[in-house]
Design an enzyme around this catalytic site. Structure first.
Site, PDB file in Angstrom:
ATOM      1  N   GLN A 101      -6.662   0.232   1.785  1.00 35.45           N
ATOM      2  CA  GLN A 101      -5.338   0.690   2.239  1.00 35.45           C
ATOM      3  C   GLN A 101      -4.491   1.067   1.031  1.00 35.45           C
ATOM      4  O   GLN A 101      -3.363   1.526   1.176  1.00 35.45           O
ATOM      5  CB  GLN A 101      -4.625  -0.433   2.997  1.00 35.45           C
ATOM      6  N   ASN A 102      -5.021   0.838  -0.159  1.00 41.93           N
ATOM      7  CA  ASN A 102      -4.222   1.068  -1.364  1.00 41.93           C
ATOM      8  C   ASN A 102      -4.165   2.549  -1.719  1.00 41.93           C
ATOM      9  O   ASN A 102      -5.149   3.266  -1.567  1.00 41.93           O
ATOM     10  CB  ASN A 102      -4.801   0.279  -2.542  1.00 41.93           C
ATOM     11  N   VAL A 103      -3.025   2.943  -2.237  1.00 44.82           N
ATOM     12  CA  VAL A 103      -2.840   4.346  -2.625  1.00 44.82           C
ATOM     13  C   VAL A 103      -2.865   4.487  -4.138  1.00 44.82           C
ATOM     14  O   VAL A 103      -2.599   5.563  -4.672  1.00 44.82           O
ATOM     15  CB  VAL A 103      -1.502   4.899  -2.068  1.00 44.82           C
ATOM     16  N   HIS A 119      -5.067   5.247   3.389  1.00 49.99           N
ATOM     17  CA  HIS A 119      -3.641   5.577   3.339  1.00 49.99           C
ATOM     18  C   HIS A 119      -3.316   6.630   2.292  1.00 49.99           C
ATOM     19  O   HIS A 119      -2.164   6.786   1.892  1.00 49.99           O
ATOM     20  CB  HIS A 119      -2.813   4.302   3.105  1.00 49.99           C
ATOM     21  N   CYS A 127       2.577  19.530   0.518  1.00 44.88           N
ATOM     22  CA  CYS A 127       3.803  20.060   1.112  1.00 44.88           C
ATOM     23  C   CYS A 127       4.147  19.317   2.402  1.00 44.88           C
ATOM     24  O   CYS A 127       3.289  19.100   3.256  1.00 44.88           O
ATOM     25  CB  CYS A 127       3.616  21.552   1.387  1.00 44.88           C
ATOM     26  N   CYS A 130       3.698  22.411   5.214  1.00 44.99           N
ATOM     27  CA  CYS A 130       2.418  23.073   5.524  1.00 44.99           C
ATOM     28  C   CYS A 130       1.214  22.300   5.002  1.00 44.99           C
ATOM     29  O   CYS A 130       0.078  22.722   5.193  1.00 44.99           O
ATOM     30  CB  CYS A 130       2.409  24.500   4.976  1.00 44.99           C
ATOM     31  N   GLY A 187      -7.240  -9.364   0.049  1.00 51.60           N
ATOM     32  CA  GLY A 187      -5.889  -9.029  -0.397  1.00 51.60           C
ATOM     33  C   GLY A 187      -5.091  -8.159   0.553  1.00 51.60           C
ATOM     34  O   GLY A 187      -4.326  -7.321   0.112  1.00 51.60           O
ATOM     35  N   ALA A 231      -8.252 -12.706  -5.866  1.00 47.78           N
ATOM     36  CA  ALA A 231      -9.493 -11.943  -5.736  1.00 47.78           C
ATOM     37  C   ALA A 231     -10.213 -11.768  -7.076  1.00 47.78           C
ATOM     38  O   ALA A 231     -11.445 -11.812  -7.130  1.00 47.78           O
ATOM     39  CB  ALA A 231      -9.179 -10.572  -5.136  1.00 47.78           C
TER      40      ALA A 231
HETATM   41  N1  APR Z   1      -5.780 -11.756  -4.580  1.00 47.68           N
HETATM   42  C1  APR Z   1      -5.936 -11.579  -3.240  1.00 47.68           C
HETATM   43  N2  APR Z   1      -4.910 -11.408  -2.396  1.00 47.68           N
HETATM   44  C2  APR Z   1      -3.666 -11.431  -2.895  1.00 47.68           C
HETATM   45  C3  APR Z   1      -3.419 -11.624  -4.276  1.00 47.68           C
HETATM   46  C4  APR Z   1      -4.538 -11.795  -5.137  1.00 47.68           C
HETATM   47  N3  APR Z   1      -4.408 -11.981  -6.455  1.00 47.68           N
HETATM   48  N4  APR Z   1      -2.063 -11.592  -4.464  1.00 47.68           N
HETATM   49  C5  APR Z   1      -1.507 -11.397  -3.259  1.00 47.68           C
HETATM   50  N5  APR Z   1      -2.463 -11.297  -2.300  1.00 47.68           N
HETATM   51  C6  APR Z   1      -2.299 -11.075  -0.849  1.00 47.68           C
HETATM   52  C7  APR Z   1      -1.001 -11.554  -0.248  1.00 47.68           C
HETATM   53  O1  APR Z   1      -1.089 -12.927   0.090  1.00 47.68           O
HETATM   54  C8  APR Z   1      -0.875 -10.659   0.980  1.00 47.68           C
HETATM   55  O2  APR Z   1      -1.530 -11.238   2.099  1.00 47.68           O
HETATM   56  O3  APR Z   1      -2.285  -9.684  -0.653  1.00 47.68           O
HETATM   57  C9  APR Z   1      -1.628  -9.392   0.583  1.00 47.68           C
HETATM   58  C10 APR Z   1      -0.749  -8.184   0.368  1.00 47.68           C
HETATM   59  O4  APR Z   1      -0.146  -7.841   1.568  1.00 47.68           O
HETATM   60  P1  APR Z   1       0.758  -6.528   1.734  1.00 47.68           P
HETATM   61  O5  APR Z   1       1.738  -6.441   0.615  1.00 47.68           O
HETATM   62  O6  APR Z   1       1.255  -6.571   3.131  1.00 47.68           O
HETATM   63  O7  APR Z   1      -0.268  -5.327   1.520  1.00 47.68           O
HETATM   64  P2  APR Z   1      -1.276  -4.635   2.521  1.00 47.68           P
HETATM   65  O8  APR Z   1      -1.885  -5.606   3.457  1.00 47.68           O
HETATM   66  O9  APR Z   1      -2.167  -3.812   1.681  1.00 47.68           O
HETATM   67  O10 APR Z   1      -0.321  -3.670   3.314  1.00 47.68           O
HETATM   68  C11 APR Z   1      -0.898  -2.759   4.197  1.00 47.68           C
HETATM   69  O11 APR Z   1       1.118  -1.627   4.652  1.00 47.68           O
HETATM   70  O12 APR Z   1       3.070  -0.769   4.069  1.00 47.68           O
HETATM   71  C12 APR Z   1       1.804  -0.472   4.329  1.00 47.68           C
HETATM   72  O13 APR Z   1       0.679   1.422   3.629  1.00 47.68           O
HETATM   73  C13 APR Z   1       1.130   0.180   3.167  1.00 47.68           C
HETATM   74  O14 APR Z   1      -1.182   0.017   2.592  1.00 47.68           O
HETATM   75  C14 APR Z   1      -0.027  -0.736   2.892  1.00 47.68           C
HETATM   76  C15 APR Z   1      -0.186  -1.458   4.219  1.00 47.68           C
END
Ligand code: APR
Length: 252
Positions: A101-103, A119, A127, A130, A187, A231
């Site tokens: 889900q990471n960008v 994502h 754009c 378009c 994560g 992680a």
């Molecule tokens: N190792 C593993 N997990 C971790 C660590 C670490 N070192 N540090 C933090 N975390 C966990 C947190 O406990 C939390 O559960 O990573 C998670 C991050 O959660 P979010 O910030 O909600 O991120 P994510 O789940 O990727 O969000 C999903 O939401 O806003 C949208 O598009 C955006 O891709 C994003 C999506």
């Protein structure tokens, strides 16, 4: 670090491994997770209110500047041992798929190739009108930059709240989820759909589901194992105990 023997054995004999990552996998690279308190200039903004098409229409410059700031943080960051362990796993397993889900593009920079960025990617601009790619803009010129074809405003090529995911990537992610022997969720707070439902789909299709996260999430009830911790520490060690070999020199 001692893991349950069943867990290690499942990973040792697995052929098809699928992994879902979220912002937590990049936390040890110094990139704040999405739901962490934002710092500095951006502390008073709620990210969930900046990452929407409505916010961009209301104030394109504000949204542009927030992404420009995050792009800077990301450019200075390096992949961490969790990213590299996932590269090693791709080499090791006959069938390995990484869904993120990471960008931030750190999985790609580390060397992962069978990768679906559900994502999008913050380093690309397209754009708003378009969808044509916008490249080579001038940070000292008009911002957001204009589309060379239609004059629309450039926006980050990421999926905002309320927008659909790229259909082909989602299809591939679902396919890899349903055929996994072992599925790891690493994560992610598992709050944003449809990615958040993948671990459950994997479980229903018979996969052994492992979660790596220092905090408890809603996956606790469906995962076979919750490995509580960062992680970058847990994943390389788990993979090593399951018979994997480290290839990436950066892992030390
Ligand atoms: N190792 C593993 N997990 C971790 C660590 C670490 N070192 N540090 C933090 N975390 C966990 C947190 O406990 C939390 O559960 O990573 C998670 C991050 O959660 P979010 O910030 O909600 O991120 P994510 O789940 O990727 O969000 C999903 O939401 O806003 C949208 O598009 C955006 O891709 C994003 C999506």
């Amino acid at each position: 670090m001692q893991f349950a023997s069943q867990l290690v054995e499942r990973l040792r004999v697995a052929e098809r491994v699928t992994v879902l990552t979220g912002a937590g996998v990049s936390a040890e690279s110094g990139i704040p997770t999405f739901r962490d308190a934002q710092t500095g200039l951006w502390a008073r903004y709620d990210p969930t209110e900046l990452a929407t098409p409505q916010a961009f229409v209301r104030n394109p410059r504000l949204v542009w500047d927030w992404y420009a700031y995050r792009r800077d943080v990301i450019e200075q960051a390096e992949p961490n041992p969790a990213h590299y362990a996932l590269v090693d796993m791709e080499q090791h397993y006959a069938n390995f798929t990484l869904i993120t889900q990471n960008v931030d593009g750190l999985h790609w920079r580390a060397g992962s190739r069978n990768l679906f960025e559900l994502h999008g990617n913050i380093s690309r601009i397209r754009c708003f009108e378009c969808a044509a790619p916008v490249t080579g803009w001038d940070d000292d010129g008009e911002l957001p930059p204009r589309c060379p074809h239609c004059g629309g405003l450039g926006r980050p090529d990421v999926v905002w709240f309320g927008e659909g995911l790229p259909a082909p990537a989602l299809r591939e992610a679902e396919r890899a989820t349903e055929r996994a022997d072992v599925f790891l969720s690493i994560g992610t707070s598992a709050m944003v759909q449809p990615a958040a439902s993948l671990p459950l789909r994997a479980r229903r299709a018979g996969a052994y589901v492992i979660e790596i996260n220092p905090e408890e999430t809603s996956l606790a009830v469906i995962a076979d194992e919750w490995l509580r911790g960062p992680a970058g520490v847990i994943l390389p060690e788990l993979f090593r105990q399951a018979g994997g070999e480290r290839q990436s020199p950066e892992e030390g």
